[in-house]
Design an enzyme around this catalytic site. Structure first.
Site, short mmCIF file in Angstrom:
data_model
loop_
_atom_site.label_atom_id
_atom_site.label_comp_id
_atom_site.label_asym_id
_atom_site.label_seq_id
_atom_site.Cartn_x
_atom_site.Cartn_y
_atom_site.Cartn_z
N VAL A 261 0.84 -1.20 0.00
CA VAL A 261 0.00 0.00 0.00
C VAL A 261 0.87 1.25 0.00
O VAL A 261 0.58 2.24 -0.69
CB VAL A 261 -0.87 0.05 1.28
CG1 VAL A 261 -1.73 1.30 1.30
CG2 VAL A 261 -1.76 -1.16 1.39
N ASP A 262 1.92 1.23 0.77
CA ASP A 262 2.83 2.36 0.92
C ASP A 262 3.40 2.77 -0.45
O ASP A 262 3.35 3.95 -0.84
CB ASP A 262 3.96 1.92 1.86
CG ASP A 262 4.75 3.07 2.45
OD1 ASP A 262 4.33 4.22 2.27
OD2 ASP A 262 5.78 2.80 3.09
N SER B 256 -0.73 -4.37 8.35
CA SER B 256 0.12 -5.51 8.76
C SER B 256 -0.20 -6.83 8.06
O SER B 256 0.51 -7.81 8.27
CB SER B 256 0.08 -5.74 10.29
OG SER B 256 0.79 -4.73 10.97
N GLY C 22 0.00 -7.70 4.96
CA GLY C 22 0.72 -8.00 3.72
C GLY C 22 2.15 -8.40 4.05
O GLY C 22 2.40 -9.47 4.62
N TYR D 293 4.04 -7.50 6.34
CA TYR D 293 4.28 -7.74 7.77
C TYR D 293 3.68 -9.04 8.28
O TYR D 293 3.83 -9.37 9.47
CB TYR D 293 3.82 -6.54 8.60
CG TYR D 293 4.80 -5.36 8.56
CD1 TYR D 293 6.02 -5.44 7.89
CD2 TYR D 293 4.51 -4.17 9.22
CE1 TYR D 293 6.91 -4.37 7.87
CE2 TYR D 293 5.41 -3.09 9.20
CZ TYR D 293 6.61 -3.20 8.52
OH TYR D 293 7.49 -2.14 8.51
N1 AR6 Z 1 -4.96 -0.91 -1.93
C1 AR6 Z 1 -5.48 -1.59 -0.88
N2 AR6 Z 1 -4.84 -2.62 -0.27
C2 AR6 Z 1 -3.61 -2.95 -0.74
C3 AR6 Z 1 -3.00 -2.29 -1.82
C4 AR6 Z 1 -3.72 -1.21 -2.44
N3 AR6 Z 1 -3.24 -0.52 -3.45
N4 AR6 Z 1 -1.77 -2.87 -2.04
C5 AR6 Z 1 -1.63 -3.86 -1.13
N5 AR6 Z 1 -2.75 -3.92 -0.35
P1 AR6 Z 1 1.18 -4.14 2.97
P2 AR6 Z 1 1.98 -4.24 5.80
C6 AR6 Z 1 -3.08 -4.81 0.77
O1 AR6 Z 1 2.24 -5.10 2.61
O2 AR6 Z 1 1.73 -5.70 5.87
C7 AR6 Z 1 5.62 -1.69 3.00
O3 AR6 Z 1 6.85 -1.95 2.37
C8 AR6 Z 1 -2.26 -6.08 0.94
O4 AR6 Z 1 -2.76 -7.09 0.08
O5 AR6 Z 1 0.97 -2.95 2.10
O6 AR6 Z 1 1.49 -3.36 6.93
C9 AR6 Z 1 5.74 -0.64 4.10
O7 AR6 Z 1 6.70 0.35 3.77
C10 AR6 Z 1 -2.47 -6.39 2.42
O8 AR6 Z 1 -3.73 -7.05 2.61
O9 AR6 Z 1 1.41 -3.53 4.47
C11 AR6 Z 1 6.20 -1.48 5.26
O10 AR6 Z 1 7.60 -1.72 5.22
C12 AR6 Z 1 -2.57 -5.01 3.06
O11 AR6 Z 1 -2.83 -4.11 1.98
C13 AR6 Z 1 5.46 -2.79 5.08
O12 AR6 Z 1 5.21 -2.87 3.67
C14 AR6 Z 1 -1.31 -4.56 3.80
O13 AR6 Z 1 -0.17 -4.98 3.08
C15 AR6 Z 1 4.14 -2.80 5.79
O14 AR6 Z 1 3.56 -4.07 5.67
#
Ligand code: AR6
Length: 169
Positions: free
Chosen positions: A32-33, A121, A123, A125
């Site tokens: 997402v970031d 968290s 994804g 994490y």
């Molecule tokens: N829109 C909505 N949900 C999304 C999108 C999107 N565009 N892209 C991914 N997801 P994550 P975390 C979902 O990995 O686990 C980064 O590198 C994804 O499928 O984005 O908190 C940061 O800089 C999952 O269900 O976040 C940190 O280092 C959810 O969003 C680290 O990842 C969260 O996945 C944070 O990891």
């Protein structure tokens, strides 16, 4: 507060604020970031750098939240929060709940009435999606706030199903 589930991409959401699942550096990453910084443009990173140069020299601690501009996104603000990395040896659910509580507190400070959340968290994490969904829904439901539209934006059918189960067990 109305809680709604959407299957889709959080960067396309029209809302007063969208929540970013960031890391402590606030300087971007994947998931997402990465999507938020890509679609929102450089203004978001500029604000993040300013935060690092002022209040958050050591980065944003896990479980906390802070707002920046949303740049070119169809939102006014991005609320960055840092979820905990999932651990099987330590219960970090309090920190994950804190992400949602603190994001709502920041939303209240901003005067935001509609807020879109990702599954923090769940994804990179590594948090198991059913548990992440339960904590997200229970926390947002039980946190007093002026936000009237809380939206979980789920990026796949599995995440959507997990949140639907958490919302209507
Ligand atoms: N829109 C909505 N949900 C999304 C999108 C999107 N565009 N892209 C991914 N997801 P994550 P975390 C979902 O990995 O686990 C980064 O590198 C994804 O499928 O984005 O908190 C940061 O800089 C999952 O269900 O976040 C940190 O280092 C959810 O969003 C680290 O990842 C969260 O996945 C944070 O990891």
């Amino acid at each position: 507060m109305r809680i709604e589930l959407v299957l889709g991409d959080i960067t396309e959401q029209r809302a007063d604020a969208v929540v970013n699942a960031a890391n402590s550096s606030l300087l971007g990453g994947g998931g997402v970031d990465g999507a938020i910084h890509r679609r929102g443009g450089p203004a978001i990173l500029d604000d993040c750098r300013r935060l690092r140069a002022s209040h958050y020299g050591a980065g944003l601690p896990t479980g906390q939240a802070v707002a920046t501009t949303a740049g070119d996104l169809p939102a006014q603000w991005v609320i960055h929060t840092v979820g905990p990395v999932y651990s099987t040896s330590e219960d970090r659910s309090g920190l994950l709940a804190s992400c949602y509580r603190e994001s709502l507190r920041v939303a209240d400070d901003l005067g935001a009435r509609s807020v879109a959340f990702p599954a923090v968290s769940a994804g990179i994490y590594g948090w198991p999606i059913d548990d992440a969904a339960r904590i997200a829904v229970d926390t947002v439901r039980s946190t007093p706030s002026q936000v009237s539209d809380a939206r979980f934006v789920l990026f796949g059918q599995d995440a959507y199903t997990a949140f639907a189960k958490a919302l209507n067990p």
